[in-house]
Design an enzyme around this catalytic site. Structure first.
Site, mmCIF file in Angstrom:
data_model
loop_
_atom_site.group_PDB
_atom_site.id
_atom_site.type_symbol
_atom_site.label_atom_id
_atom_site.label_comp_id
_atom_site.label_asym_id
_atom_site.label_seq_id
_atom_site.Cartn_x
_atom_site.Cartn_y
_atom_site.Cartn_z
ATOM 1 N N ASP A 1 107.524 -11.104 2.125
ATOM 2 C CA ASP A 1 108.003 -12.476 2.285
ATOM 3 C C ASP A 1 108.750 -12.676 3.602
ATOM 4 O O ASP A 1 108.615 -13.718 4.255
ATOM 5 C CB ASP A 1 108.903 -12.859 1.107
ATOM 6 C CG ASP A 1 108.130 -12.952 -0.193
ATOM 7 O OD1 ASP A 1 106.897 -13.089 -0.151
ATOM 8 O OD2 ASP A 1 108.770 -12.883 -1.266
ATOM 9 N N SER B 1 106.673 -27.100 -3.488
ATOM 10 C CA SER B 1 105.261 -27.389 -3.235
ATOM 11 C C SER B 1 104.924 -28.747 -3.834
ATOM 12 O O SER B 1 104.579 -28.852 -5.014
ATOM 13 C CB SER B 1 104.380 -26.287 -3.852
ATOM 14 O OG SER B 1 103.011 -26.528 -3.597
ATOM 15 N N LYS C 1 109.686 -20.376 -2.617
ATOM 16 C CA LYS C 1 110.925 -19.946 -1.961
ATOM 17 C C LYS C 1 110.712 -19.530 -0.513
ATOM 18 O O LYS C 1 111.505 -19.874 0.375
ATOM 19 C CB LYS C 1 111.560 -18.778 -2.716
ATOM 20 C CG LYS C 1 112.123 -19.090 -4.067
ATOM 21 C CD LYS C 1 112.912 -17.924 -4.630
ATOM 22 C CE LYS C 1 112.125 -16.641 -4.707
ATOM 23 N NZ LYS C 1 110.994 -16.728 -5.656
ATOM 24 N N VAL D 1 108.355 -20.308 1.673
ATOM 25 C CA VAL D 1 108.023 -21.406 2.582
ATOM 26 C C VAL D 1 109.240 -22.296 2.814
ATOM 27 O O VAL D 1 109.479 -22.760 3.937
ATOM 28 C CB VAL D 1 106.830 -22.215 2.046
ATOM 29 C CG1 VAL D 1 106.508 -23.377 2.959
ATOM 30 C CG2 VAL D 1 105.598 -21.323 1.922
ATOM 31 N N GLU E 1 116.699 -14.674 0.863
ATOM 32 C CA GLU E 1 115.715 -15.099 -0.127
ATOM 33 C C GLU E 1 115.658 -14.117 -1.285
ATOM 34 O O GLU E 1 115.374 -12.926 -1.102
ATOM 35 C CB GLU E 1 114.322 -15.215 0.492
ATOM 36 C CG GLU E 1 113.299 -15.729 -0.517
ATOM 37 C CD GLU E 1 111.860 -15.548 -0.083
ATOM 38 O OE1 GLU E 1 110.973 -15.631 -0.950
ATOM 39 O OE2 GLU E 1 111.627 -15.311 1.119
ATOM 40 N N GLY E 2 115.908 -14.609 -2.484
ATOM 41 C CA GLY E 2 115.885 -13.766 -3.659
ATOM 42 C C GLY E 2 114.480 -13.452 -4.130
ATOM 43 O O GLY E 2 113.485 -13.938 -3.590
ATOM 44 N N ALA E 3 114.418 -12.614 -5.175
ATOM 45 C CA ALA E 3 113.153 -12.279 -5.825
ATOM 46 C C ALA E 3 113.153 -12.936 -7.194
ATOM 47 O O ALA E 3 114.019 -12.651 -8.025
ATOM 48 C CB ALA E 3 113.003 -10.764 -5.960
ATOM 49 N N GLY E 4 112.203 -13.833 -7.431
ATOM 50 C CA GLY E 4 112.183 -14.531 -8.707
ATOM 51 C C GLY E 4 113.342 -15.509 -8.807
ATOM 52 O O GLY E 4 113.670 -16.214 -7.858
ATOM 53 N N LYS F 1 115.328 -10.501 3.089
ATOM 54 C CA LYS F 1 114.726 -10.334 1.765
ATOM 55 C C LYS F 1 115.303 -9.034 1.206
ATOM 56 O O LYS F 1 114.849 -7.938 1.550
ATOM 57 C CB LYS F 1 113.205 -10.236 1.883
ATOM 58 C CG LYS F 1 112.488 -10.109 0.533
ATOM 59 C CD LYS F 1 112.432 -11.433 -0.209
ATOM 60 C CE LYS F 1 111.611 -11.322 -1.479
ATOM 61 N NZ LYS F 1 111.465 -12.613 -2.165
#
Length: 248
Positions: free
Chosen positions: A51, A172, A16, A18, A110-113, A38
């Site tokens: 992040d 990735s 996430k 990157v 950007e979320g977490a998980g 974040k």
């Protein structure tokens, strides 16, 4: 107010940060001002880069904001409870998005998980943040076995909540993709019912800022400000294909 894009993943560790940085780089290359938010950072000690800091390292010139930090690598609600700290709420995150939107052309959240990881014990999630700010949600997916189910579940949850999803990005892409990864390039958009909007090569987070910014538009489709060609990439990576041009 500038535009907002929420970035979620099908799980942790799918790329996430990157991908968020790549979208920021593509926007910056087009002359847009960018902020990366974040809302909740977990699993990082005080003083260590999170992040948002990593996105700013890869893409100098963006504004990086972190709202809450909890030291243990857990869901934000759990990490806040265990640390004895007040949790971050969806309303807190939405308020910051609105503030950043007044000064930036694009705000990336950007979320977490994953999408439905709890921010607080009242049940707030990244999906709720997206609803509050009326923003589309970009899904970052893994390349290999298991990603079809996880991605479809995520996009299905978005549809049930009436949230728009512009597409998915492979966070990735392996240098030596296996059969499952190659087949998933065609199967993922069919099962998740959203377009494939990019593939970031593995290890891209280790690039220097200048290299990263120059390469990022080549990993993302025009819908995300880049020039990545999904059909051409699929043709090269298809079973029996050359497998070349993984970041083109």
């Amino acid at each position: 107010m500038g535009s907002v894009l929420v970035v979620t993943g099908t799980s942790t560790g799918v790329g996430k940060t990157v991908v968020t940085a790549a979208v920021a780089a593509a926007a910056l290359a087009r002359g847009r001002s960018v902020a990366v938010l974040k809302p909740a950072q977990t699993g990082v000690a005080e003083g260590e880069p999170g992040d948002a800091d990593e996105a700013a390292r890869l893409v100098p010139g963006i504004r990086a904001v972190e709202l809450a930090r909890f030291p243990e690598p857990l869901a934000p609600a759990t990490a806040a409870r265990r640390a004895g700290l007040p949790p971050l709420t969806a309303a807190d995150a939405a308020g910051m998005v609105e503030k950043l939107g007044h000064d930036h052309d694009l705000v990336l959240v950007e979320g977490a998980g994953g999408l439905l990881v709890r921010l607080d014990d009242a049940g707030g999630t990244l999906a709720e943040v997206a609803r509050l700010v009326a923003a589309p949600v970009l899904v970052v997916a893994a390349a290999g076995l298991g990603t079809l189910n996880a991605t479809e579940l995520t996009t299905e949850a978005l549809r049930r909540r009436g949230l728009a999803c512009p597409g998915a990005v492979v966070g990735s892409w392996p240098a030596a993709p296996d059969l499952a990864a190659r087949c998933n390039l065609a199967d993922l958009p069919a099962t998740a019912r959203v377009p494939l909007l990019g593939a970031v090569p593995e290890g891209a987070g280790g690039y220097g800022p200048e290299t990263f910014r120059a390469a990022a538009p080549g990993w993302l489709a025009p819908a995300l400000g880049g020039h990545w060609d999904a059909d051409g990439f699929r043709a090269r990576q298809a079973p029996g294909g050359s497998g070349r041009g993984q970041s083109q």
